[in-house]
Write a protein that holds these residues in place. Structure first.
Motif, PDB file in Angstrom:
ATOM      1  N   THR A 174     -21.520 -32.283  16.508  1.00 20.48           N
ATOM      2  CA  THR A 174     -21.513 -33.511  15.047  1.00 20.48           C
ATOM      3  C   THR A 174     -22.323 -34.231  15.045  1.00 20.48           C
ATOM      4  N   GLY A 175     -24.030 -33.418  15.353  1.00 19.03           N
ATOM      5  CA  GLY A 175     -25.148 -34.443  14.625  1.00 19.03           C
ATOM      6  C   GLY A 175     -25.557 -33.358  14.050  1.00 19.03           C
ATOM      7  N   SER A 176     -26.392 -34.538  13.140  1.00 17.48           N
ATOM      8  CA  SER A 176     -26.921 -34.524  11.790  1.00 17.48           C
ATOM      9  C   SER A 176     -28.698 -33.708  11.157  1.00 17.48           C
ATOM     10  N   PHE A 177     -28.973 -33.822  12.801  1.00 17.60           N
ATOM     11  CA  PHE A 177     -30.594 -33.670  12.723  1.00 17.60           C
ATOM     12  C   PHE A 177     -30.776 -32.342  13.000  1.00 17.60           C
ATOM     13  N   ARG A 178     -31.045 -31.384  11.791  1.00 20.46           N
ATOM     14  CA  ARG A 178     -31.291 -30.240  12.107  1.00 20.46           C
ATOM     15  C   ARG A 178     -32.102 -29.379  10.954  1.00 20.46           C
ATOM     16  N   LEU A 179     -32.734 -28.197  11.053  1.00 21.57           N
ATOM     17  CA  LEU A 179     -33.779 -28.014  10.453  1.00 21.57           C
ATOM     18  C   LEU A 179     -33.660 -25.937   9.964  1.00 21.57           C
ATOM     19  N   TYR A 180     -32.800 -25.892   8.920  1.00 20.50           N
ATOM     20  CA  TYR A 180     -32.937 -24.403   8.419  1.00 20.50           C
ATOM     21  C   TYR A 180     -33.563 -23.935   7.567  1.00 20.50           C
ATOM     22  N   ARG A 181     -33.808 -21.949   7.591  1.00 21.24           N
ATOM     23  CA  ARG A 181     -34.303 -21.638   6.579  1.00 21.24           C
ATOM     24  C   ARG A 181     -33.467 -21.902   5.273  1.00 21.24           C
ATOM     25  N   LYS A 182     -33.799 -22.146   4.350  1.00 26.04           N
ATOM     26  CA  LYS A 182     -33.112 -22.699   2.931  1.00 26.04           C
ATOM     27  C   LYS A 182     -32.494 -21.141   2.990  1.00 26.04           C
ATOM     28  N   GLU A 183     -31.925 -19.877   2.476  1.00 24.92           N
ATOM     29  CA  GLU A 183     -31.520 -19.961   2.115  1.00 24.92           C
ATOM     30  C   GLU A 183     -30.247 -19.696   2.784  1.00 24.92           C
ATOM     31  N   VAL A 184     -29.775 -20.082   4.289  1.00 20.85           N
ATOM     32  CA  VAL A 184     -29.439 -20.090   5.564  1.00 20.85           C
ATOM     33  C   VAL A 184     -27.981 -20.907   4.536  1.00 20.85           C
ATOM     34  N   LEU A 185     -29.036 -22.312   5.021  1.00 22.78           N
ATOM     35  CA  LEU A 185     -28.581 -22.965   4.045  1.00 22.78           C
ATOM     36  C   LEU A 185     -27.659 -22.882   2.908  1.00 22.78           C
ATOM     37  N   GLN A 186     -28.588 -22.537   2.196  1.00 18.77           N
ATOM     38  CA  GLN A 186     -27.279 -22.210   1.037  1.00 18.77           C
ATOM     39  C   GLN A 186     -26.638 -21.287   1.044  1.00 18.77           C
ATOM     40  N   LYS A 187     -26.254 -20.403   1.658  1.00 19.20           N
ATOM     41  CA  LYS A 187     -25.463 -19.381   2.231  1.00 19.20           C
ATOM     42  C   LYS A 187     -23.931 -20.642   3.146  1.00 19.20           C
TER      43      LYS A 187
END
Length: 250
Positions: A174-187
């Motif tokens: 339920t946390g909302s502090f994250r790092l994503y690869r951009k293409e991963v977050l998009q998918k």
């Protein structure tokens, strides 16, 4: 001011980090969180931008953001406001459309998430080549500060039930502090159907389904200093409904 060592590091790396800051009535908190972001990115030398997505805050948050942009520059503080509250998921989509970084960092603008952990997120991602790095309050040295017993019980209980039903392989859904690869977050955003607080949980569940790798960094979550929490009875009911939906469909 960044040191020469920091500047050299920035030149060496091609990676750029876009920090998405959805805001609503955060005029007191925004100057502090932006100053801290500039400080820690400056000290480490990573290339970055902060994208502020304000949803028509009546308290003048956007006006404060405009002043911060004049101070730090339009290349570092990017303003992409919307006319009204349209939801967290759509805020991320809106921010990503304007992000120039190949990594996306999502965090709260209310000082609950301290930017001092971001360099550790980046190191963790690089060391493990992770698709996602998530801050966790429930592992290692992570913890929660400033909450009353009721809210701690609600948070712990929600996380515990989620672990049993969904078995996501991550300690803090339920946390909302994250790092994503951009293409991963998009998918992931394309796959997710939840809204509100369930959205963050579904992101991790879908990530596991799609085979994305997830690393974790223990963080200290501190209750907001200014303003009021946006967690209420309606959000709790929505969380339960969303959890049962995910259990039935994943």
């Amino acid at each position: 001011m960044a040191s020469r060592k920091s500047s050299d590091k920035c030149k060496e790396g091609a990676d750029k980090y876009s920090v998405l800051l959805p805001t609503y009535n955060e005029r007191e908190n925004l100057p502090l969180i932006v100053w801290l972001l500039v400080k820690y990115f400056g000290e480490t030398g990573y290339n970055y931008e902060v994208i502020v997505i304000d949803d028509g805050s009546p308290d003048g948050t956007l006006e404060i953001a405009e002043q911060l942009q004049k101070i730090y520059g339009s290349d570092k503080i990017v303003l992409r406001p919307r006319p009204k509250k349209l939801g967290l998921g759509t805020a991320y989509i809106h921010g990503m459309q304007h992000a120039t970084g190949n990594y996306i960092i999502i965090m709260d603008a209310d000082l609950s998430h301290h930017p001092k952990f971001i360099p550790e997120f980046i190191r963790r991602q690089k060391d493990g080549n992770y698709d996602i790095v998530s801050g966790t309050r429930y592992s290692g040295d992570g913890g929660v500060y400033g909450w009353d017993l009721k809210r701690k019980v609600i948070s712990r209980g929600a996380n515990f039930i989620t672990q049993i039903l969904l078995r996501p392989g991550a300690s803090d859904l339920t946390g909302s502090f994250r790092l994503y690869r951009k293409e991963v977050l998009q998918k992931l955003v394309e796959k997710c159907v939840s809204k509100g607080y369930v959205f963050q949980m579904e992101m991790i569940v879908r990530a596991r389904q799609l085979g994305y790798s997830i690393g974790e960094v223990p963080i200290s979550f501190v209750d907001r200093v200014y303003g009021e929490s946006k967690l209420g009875g309606n959000e709790i009911v929505s969380f339960v409904k969303g959890l049962l939906t995910l259990f039935a469909t994943t």
